[in-house]
Design an enzyme around this catalytic site. Structure first.
Site: not given
Length: 368
Positions: A207, A254, A336
Protein backbone atom coordinates in the site's frame (compact mmCIF):
# COMPACT_ATOMS: atom_id res chain seq x y z
CA UNK A 1 -9.43 -37.04 22.67
CA UNK A 2 -10.96 -35.47 25.82
CA UNK A 3 -10.27 -32.05 24.38
CA UNK A 4 -12.03 -32.96 21.14
CA UNK A 5 -15.11 -34.10 23.07
CA UNK A 6 -15.22 -30.88 25.08
CA UNK A 7 -14.91 -28.84 21.89
CA UNK A 8 -17.74 -30.83 20.31
CA UNK A 9 -20.04 -30.28 23.30
CA UNK A 10 -19.17 -26.60 23.40
CA UNK A 11 -19.91 -26.24 19.71
CA UNK A 12 -23.27 -27.98 20.13
CA UNK A 13 -24.19 -25.74 23.05
CA UNK A 14 -23.13 -22.67 21.10
CA UNK A 15 -25.31 -23.56 18.11
CA UNK A 16 -28.32 -24.05 20.39
CA UNK A 17 -27.66 -20.77 22.20
CA UNK A 18 -27.22 -18.89 18.96
CA UNK A 19 -30.39 -20.37 17.52
CA UNK A 20 -32.19 -19.15 20.64
CA UNK A 21 -30.77 -15.67 20.04
CA UNK A 22 -32.20 -15.74 16.55
CA UNK A 23 -35.64 -16.45 17.96
CA UNK A 24 -35.61 -13.58 20.46
CA UNK A 25 -37.37 -10.26 19.76
CA UNK A 26 -35.20 -7.74 17.99
CA UNK A 27 -33.96 -10.25 15.42
CA UNK A 28 -36.07 -9.76 12.32
CA UNK A 29 -35.83 -12.47 9.75
CA UNK A 30 -34.19 -11.85 6.41
CA UNK A 31 -35.82 -9.27 4.18
CA UNK A 32 -38.75 -10.65 2.22
CA UNK A 33 -38.87 -10.27 -1.50
CA UNK A 34 -35.27 -11.31 -2.20
CA UNK A 35 -36.53 -14.50 -3.85
CA UNK A 36 -38.02 -12.34 -6.59
CA UNK A 37 -34.70 -10.75 -7.49
CA UNK A 38 -33.03 -12.23 -10.54
CA UNK A 39 -29.76 -10.29 -10.77
CA UNK A 40 -27.74 -11.24 -7.69
CA UNK A 41 -25.18 -8.49 -8.39
CA UNK A 42 -27.83 -5.90 -7.49
CA UNK A 43 -28.84 -7.44 -4.16
CA UNK A 44 -26.14 -5.49 -2.32
CA UNK A 45 -28.09 -2.28 -2.89
CA UNK A 46 -31.20 -3.54 -1.10
CA UNK A 47 -29.43 -5.68 1.50
CA UNK A 48 -30.49 -5.09 5.09
CA UNK A 49 -28.77 -6.13 8.29
CA UNK A 50 -30.31 -8.18 11.06
CA UNK A 51 -30.10 -6.01 14.17
CA UNK A 52 -28.64 -7.74 17.23
CA UNK A 53 -30.54 -7.42 20.49
CA UNK A 54 -28.91 -6.79 23.86
CA UNK A 55 -28.67 -10.48 24.75
CA UNK A 56 -26.68 -11.38 21.67
CA UNK A 57 -24.55 -8.24 21.80
CA UNK A 58 -23.49 -9.26 25.31
CA UNK A 59 -22.68 -12.76 24.08
CA UNK A 60 -20.69 -11.53 21.08
CA UNK A 61 -18.63 -8.97 22.97
CA UNK A 62 -17.81 -11.50 25.69
CA UNK A 63 -16.03 -13.62 23.09
CA UNK A 64 -13.40 -11.02 22.17
CA UNK A 65 -10.26 -10.47 24.23
CA UNK A 66 -8.01 -7.50 23.50
CA UNK A 67 -5.17 -8.77 25.71
CA UNK A 68 -5.08 -12.08 23.87
CA UNK A 69 -5.18 -10.21 20.55
CA UNK A 70 -2.32 -7.98 21.71
CA UNK A 71 -0.11 -10.92 22.60
CA UNK A 72 -1.03 -13.41 19.89
CA UNK A 73 -1.63 -11.17 16.89
CA UNK A 74 -0.39 -7.63 17.36
CA UNK A 75 3.08 -8.30 18.77
CA UNK A 76 4.12 -10.60 15.89
CA UNK A 77 3.09 -7.89 13.40
CA UNK A 78 4.84 -4.96 15.12
CA UNK A 79 8.03 -5.40 13.13
CA UNK A 80 9.55 -3.83 10.03
CA UNK A 81 7.66 -5.43 7.13
CA UNK A 82 8.12 -3.48 3.91
CA UNK A 83 7.55 -5.55 0.74
CA UNK A 84 10.23 -8.16 0.17
CA UNK A 85 11.73 -7.88 3.66
CA UNK A 86 12.18 -10.81 6.06
CA UNK A 87 9.58 -9.16 8.28
CA UNK A 88 7.07 -9.13 5.45
CA UNK A 89 7.48 -12.88 5.01
CA UNK A 90 7.18 -13.50 8.76
CA UNK A 91 3.99 -11.45 9.07
CA UNK A 92 2.48 -13.10 6.01
CA UNK A 93 3.14 -16.55 7.48
CA UNK A 94 1.69 -15.45 10.81
CA UNK A 95 -1.55 -14.19 9.24
CA UNK A 96 -1.99 -17.37 7.22
CA UNK A 97 -1.22 -19.61 10.18
CA UNK A 98 -3.74 -17.86 12.42
CA UNK A 99 -6.54 -18.08 9.86
CA UNK A 100 -5.81 -21.65 8.82
CA UNK A 101 -6.08 -22.83 12.42
CA UNK A 102 -9.71 -21.77 12.84
CA UNK A 103 -12.75 -24.07 12.88
CA UNK A 104 -14.56 -22.17 10.14
CA UNK A 105 -12.26 -23.60 7.47
CA UNK A 106 -11.15 -20.46 5.64
CA UNK A 107 -9.70 -20.75 2.15
CA UNK A 108 -6.45 -18.80 2.54
CA UNK A 109 -4.65 -17.83 -0.66
CA UNK A 110 -1.56 -15.83 -1.56
CA UNK A 111 -1.84 -13.58 -4.58
CA UNK A 112 1.79 -13.10 -5.60
CA UNK A 113 2.89 -10.81 -8.42
CA UNK A 114 5.75 -8.57 -9.52
CA UNK A 115 5.57 -4.85 -10.15
CA UNK A 116 7.98 -2.11 -11.10
CA UNK A 117 8.96 0.23 -8.27
CA UNK A 118 11.48 3.09 -7.92
CA UNK A 119 13.90 0.35 -6.77
CA UNK A 120 13.27 -1.94 -9.72
CA UNK A 121 10.96 -4.92 -9.90
CA UNK A 122 9.72 -6.19 -6.55
CA UNK A 123 7.62 -9.19 -5.56
CA UNK A 124 4.41 -8.55 -3.62
CA UNK A 125 1.95 -10.95 -2.00
CA UNK A 126 -1.63 -10.18 -1.01
CA UNK A 127 -3.42 -12.54 1.36
CA UNK A 128 -7.05 -13.36 0.54
CA UNK A 129 -9.02 -15.38 3.07
CA UNK A 130 -12.50 -16.47 1.96
CA UNK A 131 -15.01 -18.08 4.29
CA UNK A 132 -17.16 -19.64 1.55
CA UNK A 133 -15.77 -19.44 -2.00
CA UNK A 134 -19.05 -20.85 -3.36
CA UNK A 135 -21.07 -17.87 -2.11
CA UNK A 136 -21.92 -15.32 -4.78
CA UNK A 137 -21.68 -12.24 -2.57
CA UNK A 138 -19.03 -11.27 -0.04
CA UNK A 139 -18.67 -8.64 2.61
CA UNK A 140 -15.00 -7.64 2.37
CA UNK A 141 -12.98 -6.42 5.36
CA UNK A 142 -9.54 -5.23 4.28
CA UNK A 143 -6.34 -3.55 5.43
CA UNK A 144 -2.69 -3.46 4.36
CA UNK A 145 -0.03 -5.45 6.19
CA UNK A 146 3.09 -3.83 4.75
CA UNK A 147 4.94 -1.06 6.58
CA UNK A 148 6.38 2.00 4.88
CA UNK A 149 10.01 1.67 3.81
CA UNK A 150 12.47 3.92 5.62
CA UNK A 151 16.22 3.81 4.96
CA UNK A 152 18.32 2.55 7.90
CA UNK A 153 18.35 5.11 10.73
CA UNK A 154 21.48 6.20 12.60
CA UNK A 155 19.82 5.37 15.92
CA UNK A 156 18.83 1.91 14.69
CA UNK A 157 15.10 2.53 14.93
CA UNK A 158 12.78 0.90 12.42
CA UNK A 159 9.29 1.87 11.33
CA UNK A 160 6.73 -0.67 12.59
CA UNK A 161 3.54 1.16 11.57
CA UNK A 162 1.47 0.31 14.65
CA UNK A 163 -1.60 2.20 13.47
CA UNK A 164 -0.45 1.89 9.85
CA UNK A 165 -1.63 -0.88 9.76
CA UNK A 166 -0.55 -3.47 12.33
CA UNK A 167 -3.57 -2.81 14.54
CA UNK A 168 -6.12 -3.22 11.70
CA UNK A 169 -4.45 -6.54 10.80
CA UNK A 170 -4.67 -7.72 14.40
CA UNK A 171 -8.30 -6.57 14.66
CA UNK A 172 -9.20 -8.61 11.60
CA UNK A 173 -7.48 -11.71 12.96
CA UNK A 174 -9.24 -11.25 16.30
CA UNK A 175 -12.55 -10.85 14.49
CA UNK A 176 -12.03 -14.17 12.71
CA UNK A 177 -11.00 -15.88 15.95
CA UNK A 178 -13.70 -14.49 18.25
CA UNK A 179 -16.50 -15.04 15.72
CA UNK A 180 -15.21 -18.45 14.67
CA UNK A 181 -18.28 -20.35 15.84
CA UNK A 182 -20.77 -17.94 14.29
CA UNK A 183 -18.86 -17.98 11.02
CA UNK A 184 -18.70 -21.78 11.09
CA UNK A 185 -22.46 -21.75 11.59
CA UNK A 186 -22.82 -19.47 8.56
CA UNK A 187 -20.62 -21.63 6.38
CA UNK A 188 -22.54 -24.78 7.29
CA UNK A 189 -25.86 -23.15 6.46
CA UNK A 190 -26.97 -24.51 3.09
CA UNK A 191 -30.22 -22.56 2.77
CA UNK A 192 -30.55 -19.19 1.05
CA UNK A 193 -30.05 -16.36 1.67
CA UNK A 194 -27.16 -17.21 4.03
CA UNK A 195 -25.63 -19.57 1.46
CA UNK A 196 -25.34 -16.68 -1.01
CA UNK A 197 -23.56 -14.24 1.32
CA UNK A 198 -20.23 -14.76 3.04
CA UNK A 199 -17.14 -12.98 4.36
CA UNK A 200 -13.77 -12.27 2.77
CA UNK A 201 -10.71 -10.85 4.55
CA UNK A 202 -8.03 -9.19 2.42
CA UNK A 203 -4.56 -8.19 3.64
CA UNK A 204 -2.87 -6.04 1.00
CA UNK A 205 0.84 -5.82 0.35
CA UNK A 206 2.48 -2.68 -1.03
CA UNK A 207 0.00 0.00 0.00
CA UNK A 208 2.80 2.38 0.93
CA UNK A 209 4.91 4.31 -1.55
CA UNK A 210 8.62 3.46 -1.66
CA UNK A 211 9.68 7.04 -2.41
CA UNK A 212 6.82 9.48 -3.03
CA UNK A 213 3.10 8.77 -3.34
CA UNK A 214 2.03 8.65 -6.98
CA UNK A 215 -0.28 6.57 -9.20
CA UNK A 216 2.65 4.27 -10.00
CA UNK A 217 4.33 4.26 -6.56
CA UNK A 218 1.53 3.23 -4.19
CA UNK A 219 -1.33 0.75 -3.83
CA UNK A 220 0.63 -2.04 -5.53
CA UNK A 221 -1.39 -4.86 -4.01
CA UNK A 222 -4.84 -3.35 -4.35
CA UNK A 223 -4.23 -2.21 -7.94
CA UNK A 224 -3.17 -5.72 -8.92
CA UNK A 225 -5.96 -7.52 -7.08
CA UNK A 226 -8.74 -5.21 -8.30
CA UNK A 227 -7.63 -5.78 -11.88
CA UNK A 228 -7.48 -9.54 -11.32
CA UNK A 229 -10.92 -9.69 -9.68
CA UNK A 230 -12.42 -7.59 -12.48
CA UNK A 231 -11.37 -10.25 -15.01
CA UNK A 232 -11.99 -13.46 -13.04
CA UNK A 233 -15.42 -15.03 -13.76
CA UNK A 234 -17.63 -15.43 -10.71
CA UNK A 235 -19.27 -17.71 -9.78
CA UNK A 236 -16.92 -20.18 -11.49
CA UNK A 237 -18.09 -20.79 -15.03
CA UNK A 238 -20.03 -17.53 -15.27
CA UNK A 239 -19.80 -15.68 -18.58
CA UNK A 240 -20.92 -12.17 -17.72
CA UNK A 241 -20.17 -11.65 -14.03
CA UNK A 242 -16.83 -11.32 -12.25
CA UNK A 243 -15.37 -11.54 -8.76
CA UNK A 244 -15.39 -7.79 -8.27
CA UNK A 245 -19.16 -7.72 -8.77
CA UNK A 246 -19.43 -10.19 -5.92
CA UNK A 247 -18.17 -7.59 -3.42
CA UNK A 248 -21.22 -6.38 -1.51
CA UNK A 249 -19.37 -3.81 0.55
CA UNK A 250 -15.64 -3.09 0.82
CA UNK A 251 -14.76 -2.05 4.39
CA UNK A 252 -11.21 -0.70 4.60
CA UNK A 253 -9.45 -0.22 7.95
CA UNK A 254 -6.44 2.08 8.23
CA UNK A 255 -4.58 4.24 10.78
CA UNK A 256 -6.47 2.73 13.72
CA UNK A 257 -5.14 2.46 17.26
CA UNK A 258 -4.60 5.98 18.59
CA UNK A 259 -6.79 7.45 21.30
CA UNK A 260 -9.97 9.39 20.47
CA UNK A 261 -10.22 8.74 16.71
CA UNK A 262 -12.91 10.50 14.70
CA UNK A 263 -14.33 8.68 11.68
CA UNK A 264 -16.25 10.87 9.21
CA UNK A 265 -18.41 9.88 6.25
CA UNK A 266 -16.35 9.72 3.05
CA UNK A 267 -18.95 8.21 0.70
CA UNK A 268 -22.63 9.11 0.76
CA UNK A 269 -23.69 5.96 -1.10
CA UNK A 270 -22.62 3.86 1.91
CA UNK A 271 -23.76 6.33 4.58
CA UNK A 272 -26.46 3.91 5.73
CA UNK A 273 -23.76 1.38 6.65
CA UNK A 274 -21.77 4.08 8.41
CA UNK A 275 -24.98 4.80 10.30
CA UNK A 276 -25.04 1.21 11.52
CA UNK A 277 -21.55 1.63 12.99
CA UNK A 278 -22.70 4.78 14.73
CA UNK A 279 -25.79 3.01 16.10
CA UNK A 280 -23.77 0.01 17.27
CA UNK A 281 -21.35 2.34 19.05
CA UNK A 282 -24.29 3.94 20.87
CA UNK A 283 -25.80 0.55 21.74
CA UNK A 284 -22.54 -0.73 23.19
CA UNK A 285 -22.17 2.46 25.21
CA UNK A 286 -25.73 2.14 26.55
CA UNK A 287 -24.96 -1.45 27.59
CA UNK A 288 -21.77 -0.38 29.39
CA UNK A 289 -19.56 -2.37 27.02
CA UNK A 290 -17.15 0.40 25.94
CA UNK A 291 -14.03 0.98 28.05
CA UNK A 292 -12.61 4.40 28.97
CA UNK A 293 -15.17 5.94 26.66
CA UNK A 294 -16.90 9.30 26.74
CA UNK A 295 -20.03 9.92 24.66
CA UNK A 296 -18.65 13.41 24.07
CA UNK A 297 -15.84 11.83 22.04
CA UNK A 298 -17.92 9.69 19.74
CA UNK A 299 -15.93 7.67 17.18
CA UNK A 300 -18.36 7.50 14.26
CA UNK A 301 -19.95 10.80 13.26
CA UNK A 302 -22.45 10.71 10.44
CA UNK A 303 -22.83 14.49 10.56
CA UNK A 304 -19.17 14.91 9.65
CA UNK A 305 -18.27 14.70 5.95
CA UNK A 306 -14.78 14.62 4.46
CA UNK A 307 -13.37 14.33 0.95
CA UNK A 308 -12.06 10.82 0.13
CA UNK A 309 -8.38 10.13 0.75
CA UNK A 310 -6.18 7.86 -1.36
CA UNK A 311 -5.96 4.35 0.03
CA UNK A 312 -6.37 0.71 -1.00
CA UNK A 313 -10.05 1.20 -1.78
CA UNK A 314 -9.35 3.42 -4.81
CA UNK A 315 -8.83 0.66 -7.44
CA UNK A 316 -12.09 -0.96 -6.29
CA UNK A 317 -13.98 2.33 -6.12
CA UNK A 318 -13.05 3.02 -9.74
CA UNK A 319 -14.67 -0.28 -10.68
CA UNK A 320 -17.95 0.56 -8.97
CA UNK A 321 -17.51 -1.24 -5.63
CA UNK A 322 -19.34 0.35 -2.64
CA UNK A 323 -16.74 1.59 -0.15
CA UNK A 324 -16.86 2.09 3.62
CA UNK A 325 -13.54 3.70 4.52
CA UNK A 326 -12.70 3.57 8.22
CA UNK A 327 -9.76 5.93 8.52
CA UNK A 328 -9.75 8.72 11.12
CA UNK A 329 -9.70 12.41 10.30
CA UNK A 330 -7.36 13.91 11.25
CA UNK A 331 -4.73 11.19 10.94
CA UNK A 332 -2.94 10.13 14.15
CA UNK A 333 -0.20 12.60 15.08
CA UNK A 334 2.40 9.79 14.81
CA UNK A 335 1.55 9.05 11.17
CA UNK A 336 4.65 8.11 9.13
CA UNK A 337 7.02 8.72 12.03
CA UNK A 338 9.09 6.35 14.15
CA UNK A 339 6.67 7.16 16.98
CA UNK A 340 3.96 5.07 15.34
CA UNK A 341 4.74 2.26 17.74
CA UNK A 342 3.22 0.21 20.55
CA UNK A 343 3.82 2.93 23.14
CA UNK A 344 1.41 5.28 21.40
CA UNK A 345 -1.45 2.84 21.01
CA UNK A 346 -4.55 3.03 23.18
CA UNK A 347 -5.74 -0.44 24.16
CA UNK A 348 -9.27 0.53 25.31
CA UNK A 349 -9.94 2.32 22.00
CA UNK A 350 -8.78 -0.70 20.02
CA UNK A 351 -10.93 -2.98 22.16
CA UNK A 352 -13.98 -0.75 21.67
CA UNK A 353 -13.53 -0.54 17.90
CA UNK A 354 -13.03 -4.31 17.67
CA UNK A 355 -16.35 -4.90 19.42
CA UNK A 356 -18.15 -2.44 17.14
CA UNK A 357 -16.68 -4.04 14.02
CA UNK A 358 -17.54 -7.57 15.14
CA UNK A 359 -21.17 -6.68 15.83
CA UNK A 360 -21.33 -4.90 12.46
CA UNK A 361 -20.06 -7.99 10.62
CA UNK A 362 -22.58 -10.29 12.30
CA UNK A 363 -25.42 -7.90 11.53
CA UNK A 364 -24.40 -7.55 7.89
CA UNK A 365 -24.16 -11.32 7.46
CA UNK A 366 -27.63 -11.71 9.03
CA UNK A 367 -26.17 -13.75 11.86
CA UNK A 368 -28.11 -11.84 14.47
Amino acid sequence: MARERRDSKAATFFCLAWALCLALPGFPQHVSGREDRVDWTQEKYSHRPTILNATCILQVTSQTNVNRMWQNDLHPILIERYPGSPGSYAVRQHIKHRLQGLQAGWLVEEDTFQSHTPYGYRTFSNIISTLNPLAKRHLVIACHYDSKYFPPQLDGKVFVGATDSAVPCAMMLELARSLDRQLSFLKQSSLPPKADLSLKLIFFDGEEAFVRWSPSDSLYGSRSLAQKMASTPHPPGARNTYQIQGIDLFVLLDLIGARNPVFPVYFLNTARWFGRLEAIEQNLYDLGLLNNYSSERQYFRSNLRRHPVEDDHIPFLRRGVPILHLIPSPFPRVWHTMEDNEENLDKPTIDNLSKILQVFVLEYLNLG
